[in-house]
Design a protein around this motif. Sequence first.
Motif: not given
Length: 356
Positions: A152-153, A227-234, A243-244, A246-251
């Motif tokens: 978010y920052g 997770t894989v999808a975000i790493g492949g192409n955000r 919700n990229v 929020r997902h990153v925050m949880w990771l």
Amino acid sequence: MSEQTTSGASAPLTPTDPAPSTTTSVTTERQPAWRRVLSGSVGRNLGLVLALLVLVIVGAVTAPDTFLGVSNIMVILRQASIIGVISIGMTLVIIAGGIDLSVGSVMGLASVVAALAVVQDLADQTHWIVMVIIALAVGVFAGFLNGIVIAYGNVVAFMATLAMLVGARGLAEILAERRTLQVGGQREFITFMNLDILGIDMLIWIFVLVAVLGWVLLNRTTFGRRTVAIGGNREAARLAGINVKRHVMWLYAISGLTAGIAGVMILGRTTAGSSVNGQLYELDAIAAVVVGGTLLIGGRGTITGTVFGVLIFATLTNVFVQNNLTSSVQAVAKGVIIVIAVLLQQRFARGPGRTT
């Protein structure tokens, strides 16, 4: 007239231009089954197994009296367990295209907070599990802070987690007053953390449990696929409805959780919380993840590969110790292995059928 003839003669050649790509496509589709298997995750994991076997053979030859003993094998697994737990969380973060440099410092902070006198008094009045819960909460909270700042920052993960690395280590020093905090009075906690179940140390069982849960999360849940999808192409993942942020925050919260678990493990093993616990563990974890086949650019990785990566480095260290080699030689060998792993990553990242 000659110009018209030349034009007419060259025109039929145009439809044949795509022919080379068609041939390439057919050739790619007709690849032998064994080659397709070896170019995938199975082949990469097989390479890791072979590398581990080579190290075992070297250890058995150079230290035949001790290396293959059950006690020494347990030493290797115990040494791998704490780094291994941190590496599971690191794997998920890197697959998503991120990085977490703060896990070692968060681990040290979690061990210090759990060993504070006020926390031990609370454990005396209730149950030692309170120490575990507080250590895990510290890890998750630090991970959430990382995730919020990054997602978010819009701060680069390298810088955000580097700031947490410095900040968490400094806070641990302040809370511990640069002292080592003993938990010798918590006998039940220490006894539990040093249990042997079926002849296997509790720390090893914790590593196995975390690895299994990490594998299930990555391979059998929507969370893992995202997770894989975000790493492949955000951007494509965002457009697909994920919700990229929020997902990153949880990771990063999960990465912090594994750091908290590691803090509990080292607290139980050494019976002491210290601000120096976990120093440089983040580098060892990243190295194990990379050697295990996870791409630093994200989009591909396996928990199984990470486990093998951790075992390879733990076995390598033990081989050096058995042969009385210095830590400097160990560092050089680790550096060479990491460079080779990155070079292999670049080769495999091109994908089957590509030559450039």
